[in-house]
Enzyme design. Structure first.
Site, PDB file in Angstrom:
ATOM      1  N   TYR A 105       0.267  23.160   7.112  1.00 32.06           N
ATOM      2  CA  TYR A 105       1.385  23.309   7.581  1.00 32.06           C
ATOM      3  C   TYR A 105       2.008  23.664   6.457  1.00 32.06           C
ATOM      4  CZ  TYR A 105       6.059  21.561   8.769  1.00 32.06           C
ATOM      5  OH  TYR A 105       7.025  20.896   9.444  1.00 32.06           O
ATOM      6  N   ASP A 146       0.125  25.570  11.558  1.00 28.93           N
ATOM      7  CA  ASP A 146       1.022  25.880  11.650  1.00 28.93           C
ATOM      8  C   ASP A 146       2.126  26.989  10.126  1.00 28.93           C
ATOM      9  OD1 ASP A 146       4.169  26.452  11.981  1.00 28.93           O
ATOM     10  OD2 ASP A 146       5.086  24.570  12.299  1.00 28.93           O
ATOM     11  N   HIS A 247       5.741  22.723  20.013  1.00 25.45           N
ATOM     12  CA  HIS A 247       3.993  23.421  20.107  1.00 25.45           C
ATOM     13  C   HIS A 247       2.915  23.046  20.293  1.00 25.45           C
ATOM     14  CE1 HIS A 247       5.285  24.660  15.566  1.00 25.45           C
ATOM     15  NE2 HIS A 247       5.836  23.368  15.714  1.00 25.45           N
TER      16      HIS A 247
END
Length: 256
Positions: A105, A146, A247
């Site tokens: 992340y 991500d 997302h």
């Protein structure tokens, strides 16, 4: 083996979406980002009751990453090496069925320039160092998650509107491509070298309804994993659910 990544934007808030997707999809591994939960408060039972193994690196209210797997999860490493003072829960790594999985992340970095952007670039430099170390193991490696990076203009619905943003900044893109140039493969672009493929739609301004999306979730594969790549895709369906994450899952298929 089917490996997926999904920024779930709160594991508790999206728990029904996540478990429903695991029941409906044939994924073997799911990397989750932005779980927004401490380890002890994460809904472990919801996964173990389905027969899944779970590894969590959480943080109260913010960030947090987790890996769910049909296979046992071994040799778990919490946190990205290179900065012992970094307390943000943004990285977890483990070996699953012979594949080294790194769940990412990456910091957003806005506003750029500024301290948050400096942190993003330093984090990406550490990620590059770890990615190179993993290449040296000659294991199949998947670095997914991500990335908060739009690699090319085609990955954004309106590139002109995002000029100067940390997601499109030249330094962010350079750091992303530095990992690729070290030997990693962007799984989606390996099989779909052109075209529009989005993984994120903002909650505001009807972005989902207008298909004003971004491709900021990526699966990067080492040569040993890339040689086994047979398919890759984005499942847009979860973004259309009631109260969804902003997302949606991206996945790749590796042959045995």
């Amino acid at each position: 083996m089917r490996i997926a990544s999904w920024n779930v934007n709160s594991a508790k808030a999206r728990l029904d979406h996540i478990t429903g997707w695991l029941k409906a999809d044939n994924a073997d591994i799911l990397m989750m980002q932005e779980i927004k939960s401490q380890d002890e408060n994460f809904p472990h039972d919801a996964f173990t009751d389905l027969g899944w193994h779970i590894a969590v690196h959480g943080q109260k209210s913010y960030n947090g990453v987790a890996i769910a797997s049909r296979f046992p999860i071994d040799d778990v490493m919490n946190g990205l090496p290179g900065d012992d003072a970094d307390e943000q829960a943004r990285y977890i790594e483990a070996t699953i069925n012979g594949v080294r999985i790194g769940n990412i992340y990456l910091p957003n970095g806005n506003p750029a320039p500024g301290p948050k952007f400096d942190y993003k670039l330093s984090w990406m430099a550490r990620l590059y160092d770890r990615a190179v170390e993993l290449l040296a193991t000659e294991m199949p490696v998947v670095l997914g998650g991500d990335y908060n990076v739009l690699p090319q203009d085609v990955d954004c619905y309106d590139p002109a509107a995002w000029v100067g943003d940390a997601l499109t900044h030249d330094d962010s893109r350079a750091a992303f491509f530095k990992i690729l140039h070290a030997g990693y493969m962007d799984a989606l672009r390996a099989l779909h070298p052109s075209g529009v493929h989005y993984t994120y739609w903002d909650y505001q301004a009807g972005a989902w309804q207008r298909d004003n999306g971004l491709r900021i979730d990526h699966l990067l594969l080492s040569p040993e994993a890339g040689d086994r790549l047979t398919d890759v895709g984005i499942d847009r369906a979860p973004r259309g659910l009631e109260k969804p994450s902003d997302h949606t899952p991206i996945w790749c298929q590796l042959r045995d």
